[in-house]
Scaffold this motif. Structure first.
Motif, mmCIF file in Angstrom:
data_model
loop_
_atom_site.group_PDB
_atom_site.id
_atom_site.type_symbol
_atom_site.label_atom_id
_atom_site.label_comp_id
_atom_site.label_asym_id
_atom_site.label_seq_id
_atom_site.Cartn_x
_atom_site.Cartn_y
_atom_site.Cartn_z
ATOM 1 N N GLY A 177 0.853 -1.185 0.000
ATOM 2 C CA GLY A 177 0.000 0.000 0.000
ATOM 3 C C GLY A 177 0.885 1.229 0.000
ATOM 4 N N ASP A 178 0.664 2.169 -0.913
ATOM 5 C CA ASP A 178 1.460 3.394 -0.944
ATOM 6 C C ASP A 178 0.769 4.468 -0.109
ATOM 7 O OD1 ASP A 178 -0.528 3.246 -2.854
ATOM 8 O OD2 ASP A 178 0.668 4.020 -4.503
ATOM 9 N N MET A 179 1.559 5.428 0.410
ATOM 10 C CA MET A 179 1.067 6.328 1.458
ATOM 11 C C MET A 179 1.143 7.810 1.120
ATOM 12 S SD MET A 179 2.563 4.518 4.931
ATOM 13 C CE MET A 179 4.283 4.995 4.667
ATOM 14 N N ASP A 180 1.833 8.202 0.035
ATOM 15 C CA ASP A 180 2.075 9.622 -0.207
ATOM 16 C C ASP A 180 0.941 10.276 -0.968
ATOM 17 O OD1 ASP A 180 2.977 7.922 -2.337
ATOM 18 O OD2 ASP A 180 3.954 9.640 -3.273
ATOM 19 N N ALA A 181 0.875 11.598 -0.853
ATOM 20 C CA ALA A 181 -0.163 12.399 -1.497
ATOM 21 C C ALA A 181 0.435 13.217 -2.640
ATOM 22 C CB ALA A 181 -0.825 13.310 -0.467
ATOM 23 N N LEU A 182 -0.344 14.153 -3.150
ATOM 24 C CA LEU A 182 0.051 14.980 -4.298
ATOM 25 C C LEU A 182 -0.002 16.470 -3.930
ATOM 26 C CD1 LEU A 182 -2.000 12.994 -6.901
ATOM 27 C CD2 LEU A 182 0.421 13.491 -7.192
ATOM 28 N N HIS A 193 -4.752 13.776 -1.005
ATOM 29 C CA HIS A 193 -4.724 12.371 -1.414
ATOM 30 C C HIS A 193 -5.616 12.213 -2.645
ATOM 31 C CE1 HIS A 193 -2.190 10.043 1.182
ATOM 32 N NE2 HIS A 193 -2.637 10.685 2.250
ATOM 33 N N ALA A 194 -5.158 12.808 -3.747
ATOM 34 C CA ALA A 194 -5.947 12.826 -4.979
ATOM 35 C C ALA A 194 -5.786 11.561 -5.801
ATOM 36 C CB ALA A 194 -5.562 14.043 -5.825
ATOM 37 N N CYS A 195 -4.951 10.625 -5.339
ATOM 38 C CA CYS A 195 -4.797 9.354 -6.040
ATOM 39 C C CYS A 195 -5.228 8.173 -5.183
ATOM 40 C CB CYS A 195 -3.362 9.173 -6.518
ATOM 41 S SG CYS A 195 -3.208 8.051 -7.935
ATOM 42 N N GLY A 196 -5.844 8.453 -4.037
ATOM 43 C CA GLY A 196 -6.421 7.391 -3.234
ATOM 44 C C GLY A 196 -5.449 6.609 -2.387
ATOM 45 N N HIS A 197 -4.239 7.120 -2.189
ATOM 46 C CA HIS A 197 -3.267 6.360 -1.415
ATOM 47 C C HIS A 197 -3.674 6.231 0.049
ATOM 48 C CE1 HIS A 197 0.258 7.199 -4.452
ATOM 49 N NE2 HIS A 197 -0.833 6.736 -5.018
ATOM 50 N N HIS A 256 -5.990 12.342 -9.431
ATOM 51 C CA HIS A 256 -5.159 13.546 -9.511
ATOM 52 C C HIS A 256 -5.997 14.810 -9.693
ATOM 53 C CE1 HIS A 256 -1.009 11.533 -10.334
ATOM 54 N NE2 HIS A 256 -1.815 10.705 -9.689
ATOM 55 N N SER A 257 -7.305 14.700 -9.811
ATOM 56 C CA SER A 257 -8.152 15.880 -9.861
ATOM 57 C C SER A 257 -8.351 16.431 -8.451
ATOM 58 C CB SER A 257 -9.529 15.537 -10.457
ATOM 59 O OG SER A 257 -10.475 16.567 -10.181
#
Length: 392
Positions: free
Chosen positions: A72-77, A95-99, A362-363
């Motif tokens: 599971g990845d944890m970082d945001a954008l 967290h625009a990519c659901g991580h 990413h939106s």
């Protein structure tokens, strides 16, 4: 394997805490602490990263057997959130990519599997990874010994990534599932001067503009449509003053590929194209092609068994085989280059969403329904459980 409904409330609460305080890149101290607190009491062997705030957690089953990796990845954008949520982030990061769901779902899988430790035939390695969004966090974790955490290399690896779509549907495919990601940087050097006297300069700006169009023609006319290359110029920079022709102009692009052959051809032929166009106008050019993430390739046998397990667990109507790869990229590709496994997408748009106008990953307005977290956790746990059982 038990259903995840009983732990859903705590997973939703964890996800929303993560969502409200997102962090970027390789250093995620607050995120790491929240995950460690959620894992406390499960009897896991914990190793923290040195070059990044990763968590490697090992669950050793009571019965002997091999190791399976779950990620599971944890970082945001760096996105300012515009979704209207009570727990929306307010720190200019999102967290625009659901991580945040990926992290909470992996915690859930650890809870479900730890509850059945006495029956578990082998070990499960939980990979909580920072730095997926362009930082190569998976590669760093591999370099720090991820695959040796249990004393033996895992026999399989699995990850689930959320995306918009009909809620609760799992999607994957054998073979290539996601594109490789690369960066292209070009600087065109000319001779600057007054904007009113272009004949006394060598203007690099129109050369850069010509390169934008030439690059589009290059990828559409030199590569097979069935082995596509996507090249998107996303940065274009000239001078700073309106009345000055600059000394140089630059552009940058993201380049996605689906095969090693395409990647090799790009690296071989792009310099000829760029230098030729620059030279035709009396300019010189510098080109940098950076290979970021390799193509994400699912092991065929693993993908087939994953589809069968998910259909048995959730019903055939909730599991689909993806017809073609997606052109997004994933640094889970580094893991799948070392360990056979499967990358799975899980659709998480809230019920009632108009899917024809849905906001994508990413939106700043994308919304993921965290009501799927119980199923997400159960799916990861089942894939690990079934793999270990079949190997015992």
């Amino acid at each position: 394997m038990a259903h995840g409904a009983e732990i859903l409330p705590e997973l939703v609460a964890l996800r929303r805490r993560l969502h409200a305080e997102p962090e970027l890149g390789l250093e995620l101290p607050a995120t790491q602490q929240k995950v460690l607190e959620a894992l406390d009491g499960l009897g896991l062997e914990i190793t923290l990263g040195e070059r990044l705030t990763s968590i490697v957690a090992v669950l050793r089953g009571a019965r002997p057997g091999p190791t399976v990796l779950l990620r599971g990845d944890m970082d945001a954008l760096p996105v300012v959130e515009k979704a209207e949520l009570d727990y929306a982030a307010t720190n200019g990061t999102m967290h625009a990519c659901g991580h945040d769901l990926h992290t909470a779902g992996l915690v859930g899988a650890a809870k479900l599997l730890a509850a059945r430790r006495e029956e578990l035939a082998g070990n499960v390695l939980f990979m909580f990874q920072p730095g997926e969004e362009g930082y190569g966090g998976a590669k760093i974790m591999l370099d720090e010994g991820l695959l040796e955490a249990t004393g033996e290399k895992p026999i399989a690896a699995f990850a689930i990534h959320v995306a918009p779509g009909p809620r609760g549907v799992f999607v994957t495919r054998p073979g290539t599932i996601a594109a490789g990601s690369n960066q292209l940087n070009i600087t065109v050097h000319g001779r600057g001067g007054h904007g009113s006297q272009p004949h006394q300069t060598i203007d690099p700006v129109p050369v850069a503009a010509e390169l934008v169009l030439a690059l589009q023609t290059f990828v559409t006319r030199r590569f097979d449509a069935f082995d596509p290359v996507i090249l998107s110029v996303t940065k274009l920079q000239g001078g700073d003053a309106l009345n000055v022709i600059p000394e140089s102009a630059s552009l940058a692009a993201t380049v996605r590929t689906l095969s090693a052959a395409s990647l090799e051809r790009l690296q071989l032929e792009l310099p000829t194209l760029v230098n030729g166009i620059a030279g035709a106008h009396g300019c010189t050019a510098e080109l940098e092609f950076v290979v970021q993430y390799p193509v994400t390739v699912n092991d065929a046998a693993s993908a087939a068994s994953t589809l069968a397990e998910l259909r048995a667990q959730f019903g055939a109507q909730r599991v689909m085989e993806m017809p073609t790869p997606m052109m997004g990229s994933e640094d889970f590709s580094f893991v799948l280059d070392e360990v056979p496994g499967t990358f799975v997408a899980l659709s998480t748009s809230p019920v009632g969403t108009d899917l024809s106008t849905v906001e994508w990953n990413h939106s700043p307005r994308v919304v993921f329904d965290d009501g799927v977290l119980g199923d997400q956790a159960a799916a990861l746990a089942q894939l690990a459980w079934a793999t270990l059982e079949s190997a015992s």
